[in-house]
Design a protein around this motif. Structure first.
Motif, short mmCIF file in Angstrom:
data_model
loop_
_atom_site.label_atom_id
_atom_site.label_comp_id
_atom_site.label_asym_id
_atom_site.label_seq_id
_atom_site.Cartn_x
_atom_site.Cartn_y
_atom_site.Cartn_z
N LYS A 29 0.83 -1.20 0.00
CA LYS A 29 0.00 0.00 0.00
C LYS A 29 0.86 1.25 0.00
CE LYS A 29 -1.65 1.17 4.13
NZ LYS A 29 -2.11 1.46 5.38
N GLN A 34 3.19 9.03 -0.09
CA GLN A 34 2.76 8.63 -1.43
C GLN A 34 1.24 8.80 -1.59
OE1 GLN A 34 4.26 4.62 -1.40
NE2 GLN A 34 6.37 5.26 -1.88
N GLY A 54 13.35 7.48 4.37
CA GLY A 54 12.84 6.12 4.37
C GLY A 54 11.33 6.02 4.31
N LYS A 57 9.71 8.64 -0.46
CA LYS A 57 9.54 9.88 -1.22
C LYS A 57 9.87 9.68 -2.71
CE LYS A 57 12.14 12.49 1.58
NZ LYS A 57 12.37 11.72 2.79
N THR A 58 10.83 8.79 -2.99
CA THR A 58 11.21 8.60 -4.39
C THR A 58 10.01 8.21 -5.25
OG1 THR A 58 13.27 7.73 -3.48
CG2 THR A 58 12.95 7.52 -5.86
N GLU A 94 15.62 3.30 -8.64
CA GLU A 94 14.24 3.10 -8.20
C GLU A 94 13.27 3.42 -9.35
OE1 GLU A 94 13.38 2.12 -4.97
OE2 GLU A 94 11.42 2.99 -4.48
P1 ADP Z 1 13.02 8.39 1.11
O1 ADP Z 1 13.39 9.02 -0.18
O2 ADP Z 1 11.79 8.95 1.72
O3 ADP Z 1 14.15 8.36 2.09
P2 ADP Z 1 12.87 5.99 -0.45
O4 ADP Z 1 12.04 6.48 -1.54
O5 ADP Z 1 14.32 5.85 -0.70
O6 ADP Z 1 12.67 6.86 0.86
O7 ADP Z 1 12.24 4.61 0.03
C1 ADP Z 1 12.82 3.83 1.05
C2 ADP Z 1 12.58 2.35 0.79
O8 ADP Z 1 11.22 2.02 0.94
C3 ADP Z 1 12.98 1.93 -0.61
O9 ADP Z 1 13.65 0.70 -0.52
C4 ADP Z 1 11.67 1.79 -1.32
O10 ADP Z 1 11.74 0.85 -2.39
C5 ADP Z 1 10.73 1.35 -0.23
N1 ADP Z 1 9.34 1.76 -0.44
C6 ADP Z 1 8.91 2.91 -0.98
N2 ADP Z 1 7.56 2.96 -1.01
C7 ADP Z 1 7.12 1.81 -0.46
C8 ADP Z 1 5.82 1.26 -0.18
N3 ADP Z 1 4.71 1.90 -0.50
N4 ADP Z 1 5.75 0.05 0.40
C9 ADP Z 1 6.90 -0.62 0.73
N5 ADP Z 1 8.15 -0.16 0.50
C10 ADP Z 1 8.27 1.04 -0.07
#
Ligand code: ADP
Ligand code: MG
Length: 594
Positions: A29, A34, A54, A57-58, A94
């Protein structure tokens, strides 16, 4: 403007290819950033997103970016700026995963340190999404190897980190060069004044999405604090590392200068550590990071800001060397451990004047941070012994070069040592447990009334904190930089376990135990109050009695007197030479200890 929030990726109305990839990536989810961010970005609004590291955000910007790419065009349609090469690569990877089932989307990461000619060749083939660091993007703009006249979306990822790294001017001139009608999205963990000013200048009526308070209570993270005197923090840190066998650790502190100090101190103690802060060049940073990822370095020391520019996960633990000024920082820090179902430890070393900050963090996160008891010196010796035995047993089991070293034992036997003595000496050297100036009693600050919160629970209460540490104190000596057992990397251990100055061992023997066989314990009428150090005693005795310094055994310096062990056969000579003599200009009486 309103922000909607969705429970599932299906509800977000994503295109089938992306949905398939997302599910394949194991995203069941949308994360909160997101759920709120994707619809807002898809609507076409400018967006400011604030969420901790974590939180996904990506994908929050990556999914809408992919949704809007027109693959029939060859032009760059989205530009994503990231603070470091590492993050640029991570983001482009990603995006690549999210685009796995989309046809023809080309994503390129461009960053300093990589060949610009190679980048130019790949850009020439046509790229839809550029993920780059500001400096290198500027380079390409100046060389006209990147054209942004058809950019529709511009993302500033980790904006606060980019500003802290000094990219403000680059970012502003890049933004100024983008088409007017583009959409701008900014993500940041914190909202500082410079960020607000960028958003005012370059974002158009932005939607603000702020997700900071959820997911604070990651159940996998064990949060414990220790009351520690500021000068004893490194000592306590190493004890915690040893005690919990932490092999990958991020240590946070508040200033760059502290980073350097802590790294130096840890290295002196034989721990493989390096620092990360904004002053490092990209190349140095990558070096430090690849060593850490390969496990060559086990401890990274960083400031909050610098740590966000690096991609590390799966850490055993995080130590807050000092308590952050900002509660959100605490959340970001500890979020580096205990991810993806793994358990992690978050230890906070709290000086007396930091206690109130810890309380405000507890108030903010609504999580109780429990109080831990600093492992005692004996605890550390205990765990190291156990691990030593394990390691040796493993070595014996898979040893292929038997024979090669077999004569070492014989040689030592030949010199008149028993196997017990030999093993004992080797264990001492290899384990590297040595007493330093920190006794157990001088690590924690004394609680005053009012310091203690109601209902604090003592964790790790294996041994009680000890009073009267001076009994074990060893005249201010430092450990050598030799081998450690804790680092757990077989090879370096046997190499450089030099003995400390003067050749004494400091195996933690306590008074009043008997001297080792063959040694006589002498009493000297000088002690700590006379500012004498073990090396003064060794120097005086060795010089005056004309015996080798390395034959002098344990030295225990107390306030007003000192015990020193010398070989039995030399005891008389030492008494004759020293009695009435001086050490550091102070007259000394010397006698055989009773
Ligand atoms: P941020 O940029 O906020 O630090 P990232 O985008 O790098 O975080 O995401 C952190 C990790 O969580 C990555 O390994 C990503 O693939 C994973 N992730 C992102 N969205 C989800 C989601 N909806 N459910 C499970 N894992 C996710
Ligand atoms: Mg990120």
């Amino acid at each position: 403007m309103t922000t909607e929030s969705f429970e599932t990726f299906e509800e977000l109305g994503l295109n089938e290819d992306i949905l398939k990839a997302v599910l394949e990536m194991g995203f069941t989810k949308p994360s909160p950033i997101q759920a709120q961010g994707i619809p807002a970005v898809m609507q076409g609004s400018d967006v400011i997103g604030q969420a901790q590291t974590g939180t996904g955000k990506t994908a929050a910007f990556g999914i809408p970016v992919l949704e809007r790419i027109d693959v029939s065009s060859n032009a760059v349609q989205a530009l994503i700026l990231c603070p470091t090469r590492e993050l640029a690569v991570q983001v482009s990877e990603e995006l690549g995963r999210l685009a796995k089932y989309m046809r023809g989307v080309r994503i390129e990461a461009i960053y300093g340190g990589d060949s610009i000619d190679r980048q130019i060749r790949s850009l020439k083939k046509g790229v839809h999404i550029v993920v780059g660091t500001p400096g290198r993007v500027m380079d390409h703009m100046e060389r006209k190897t990147l054209k942004f006249n058809e950019v529709r979306m511009m993302v500033l990822d980790e904006a606060d980190e980019m500003l802290d790294m000094g990219f403000r001017e680059d970012i502003e001139s890049i933004l100024a060069d983008m088409p007017e009608d583009r959409q701008t999205i900014l993500f940041s963990a914190t909202m500082s004044k410079p960020i607000m000013s960028i958003t005012k200048r370059f974002l158009n009526d932005p939607v603000l999405i702020k997700v900071v308070r959820n997911e604070l209570t990651n159940q996998n993270i064990e949060q414990v604090y220790f009351e520690v005197k500021p000068q004893a923090k490194v000592e306590v840190m190493t004890r915690l590392i040893d005690m919990h066998h932490i092999k990958s650790l991020l240590v946070f502190c508040n200033t760059k200068r502290k980073v350097d100090e802590i790294v130096e101190d840890l290295q002196l103690r034989g721990y493989a550590s390096e620092g990360i802060h904004g002053d490092l060049r990209q190349q140095q940073r990558s070096n430090v990071m690849s060593k850490f990822k390969a496990g060559v370095t086990t401890i990274l020391v960083a400031t909050d800001v610098a740590a966000r520019g690096i991609d590390v996960s799966g850490l055993d633990g995080v130590i807050n060397y000092d308590i952050p000024m900002d509660e959100e920082y605490y959340v970001h820090r500890i979020g580096r451990t205990g991810r993806a179902g793994m358990s992690g430890k978050a230890f906070s070393l709290v000086a007396r004047d930091e206690k109130y900050r810890l309380k405000s963090i507890e108030g903010y996160t609504k999580v109780k941070i429990e109080k831990g008891v600093i492992p005692s010196y004996e605890d550390i010796v205990g765990v190291r012994k156990a691990r030593f035995v394990e390691t040796i047993a493993a070595l014996i089991k898979d040893s292929e070069d038997e024979g090669l070293y077999a004569d070492v034992l014989e040689m030592l036997h030949h010199s008149g040592f028993t196997t017990e003595q030999i093993v004992g000496a080797m264990a001492k050297q290899i384990m590297g447990v040595q007493k330093n100036e920190y006794a157990d009693g001088n690590l924690a600050w004394e609680e005053r009334r009012g310091d203690r919160r109601e209902g604090s629970v003592d964790r790790y209460a294996k041994t009680d904190r000890r009073e009267g540490g001076s009994r074990f104190e060893r005249g201010g000596e430092r450990r050598d930089g030799g081998s450690r057992f804790g680092g757990d990397r077989g090879g370096d251990r046997f190499g450089k376990g030099e003995r400390r100055e003067g050749g004494r061992d400091a195996g933690g023997e306590r008074r009043p135990s008997a001297p080792e066989a063959g040694m006589t314990r002498l009493f000297l009428s000088l002690g700590r109050k006379d500012h004498i150090m073990p090396k003064d005693i060794v120097g005086a005795i060795a010089g005056e009695a004309n015996i080798p310094g390395k034959t002098i055994g344990a030295i225990d310096i107390y306030d007003k007197f000192t015990f020193v062990d010398v070989p039995e056969r030399d005891a008389r000579a030492v008494l004759r030479a020293m009695d009435g003599n001086t050490i550091k200009g102070k007259p000394v009486q010397i006698d055989i200890a009773k």
